[in-house]
Design a protein around this motif. Structure first.
Motif, PDB file in Angstrom:
ATOM      1  N   LYS A 148       0.669  -1.216   0.190  1.00 59.06           N
ATOM      2  CA  LYS A 148      -0.578   0.063  -0.227  1.00 59.06           C
ATOM      3  C   LYS A 148       0.902   1.162  -0.318  1.00 59.06           C
ATOM      4  O   LYS A 148       0.725   2.204  -1.031  1.00 59.06           O
ATOM      5  CB  LYS A 148      -0.995  -0.086   1.343  1.00 59.06           C
ATOM      6  CG  LYS A 148      -1.527   1.353   1.658  1.00 59.06           C
ATOM      7  CD  LYS A 148      -2.298   1.412   2.471  1.00 59.06           C
ATOM      8  CE  LYS A 148      -3.533   2.568   2.808  1.00 59.06           C
ATOM      9  NZ  LYS A 148      -4.008   2.382   4.260  1.00 59.06           N
ATOM     10  N   SER A 174       0.430   3.400  -3.205  1.00 58.83           N
ATOM     11  CA  SER A 174      -0.098   4.335  -3.429  1.00 58.83           C
ATOM     12  C   SER A 174       1.000   5.691  -3.616  1.00 58.83           C
ATOM     13  O   SER A 174       0.149   6.786  -3.822  1.00 58.83           O
ATOM     14  CB  SER A 174      -1.037   4.878  -1.801  1.00 58.83           C
ATOM     15  OG  SER A 174      -1.583   3.652  -1.539  1.00 58.83           O
ATOM     16  N   ASN A 209      -4.803   6.603  -3.427  1.00 59.40           N
ATOM     17  CA  ASN A 209      -5.145   7.003  -2.287  1.00 59.40           C
ATOM     18  C   ASN A 209      -6.332   4.979  -3.133  1.00 59.40           C
ATOM     19  O   ASN A 209      -6.428   5.257  -3.744  1.00 59.40           O
ATOM     20  CB  ASN A 209      -6.530   7.229  -1.746  1.00 59.40           C
ATOM     21  CG  ASN A 209      -5.785   8.210  -0.889  1.00 59.40           C
ATOM     22  OD1 ASN A 209      -4.748   8.068  -0.635  1.00 59.40           O
ATOM     23  ND2 ASN A 209      -6.675   9.304  -0.791  1.00 59.40           N
ATOM     24  N   TYR A 246      -7.146  -0.787  -6.286  1.00 59.54           N
ATOM     25  CA  TYR A 246      -7.017   0.690  -7.156  1.00 59.54           C
ATOM     26  C   TYR A 246      -7.887   0.398  -7.775  1.00 59.54           C
ATOM     27  O   TYR A 246      -7.528  -0.191  -8.828  1.00 59.54           O
ATOM     28  CB  TYR A 246      -4.962   1.063  -6.926  1.00 59.54           C
ATOM     29  CG  TYR A 246      -4.080   0.908  -5.755  1.00 59.54           C
ATOM     30  CD1 TYR A 246      -4.542   2.469  -5.505  1.00 59.54           C
ATOM     31  CD2 TYR A 246      -3.772   0.054  -5.279  1.00 59.54           C
ATOM     32  CE1 TYR A 246      -3.477   2.326  -4.223  1.00 59.54           C
ATOM     33  CE2 TYR A 246      -2.643   0.065  -4.241  1.00 59.54           C
ATOM     34  CZ  TYR A 246      -2.336   1.092  -3.746  1.00 59.54           C
ATOM     35  OH  TYR A 246      -2.093   1.250  -2.473  1.00 59.54           O
TER      36      TYR A 246
END
Length: 126
Positions: free
Chosen positions: A20, A24, A29, A40
């Protein structure tokens, strides 16, 4: 027959938190996450990152084995590619810098995720 499209891609990873943090940095996000997976939205396609269903000995990614070689994210302009290069560099993500593909036609950047999965940002002009 209607035209097909890519609905989603699933990559198996070792660590949700680590992935993550990495993804990211350039994808923004996640749209969903739990203790086993993260997702995602990339255009009309979803990218799921999940923990393996079973423990396998020596379970590591190898781009030269049968299966996935790399995953390429497309950009439409050289300026967009340059912006992503800056994002990667500021985030400390080791990458190739902007290169020209072996056909001498399109610019790209390659880099590896924390599990060694080869990723690419590829310029695809309209």
């Amino acid at each position: 027959m209607k035209e097909l499209f890519m609905d989603h891609i699933v990559l198996m990873i070792k660590d949700i938190k680590r992935s993550k943090e990495f993804y990211s940095k350039f994808l923004g996000n996640p749209i969903n996450e739990d203790k086993f997976s993260i997702a995602y939205q990339i255009g009309n396609t979803k990218l799921f990152l999940g923990l393996p269903y079973h423990k396998l000995k020596d379970n590591v990614f190898n781009k030269d084995r049968i299966g996935l070689n790399h995953l390429a994210f497309g950009v439409r302009t050289l300026d967009e590619l340059k912006k992503f290069e800056l994002i990667l560099n500021k985030a400390g993500i080791k990458n190739s810098g902007i290169k020209i593909d072996k056909y001498g036609k399109k610019e790209f950047i390659w880099f590896d995720d924390p599990d060694g999965i080869r990723l690419e940002l590829y310029l695809r002009a309209k």
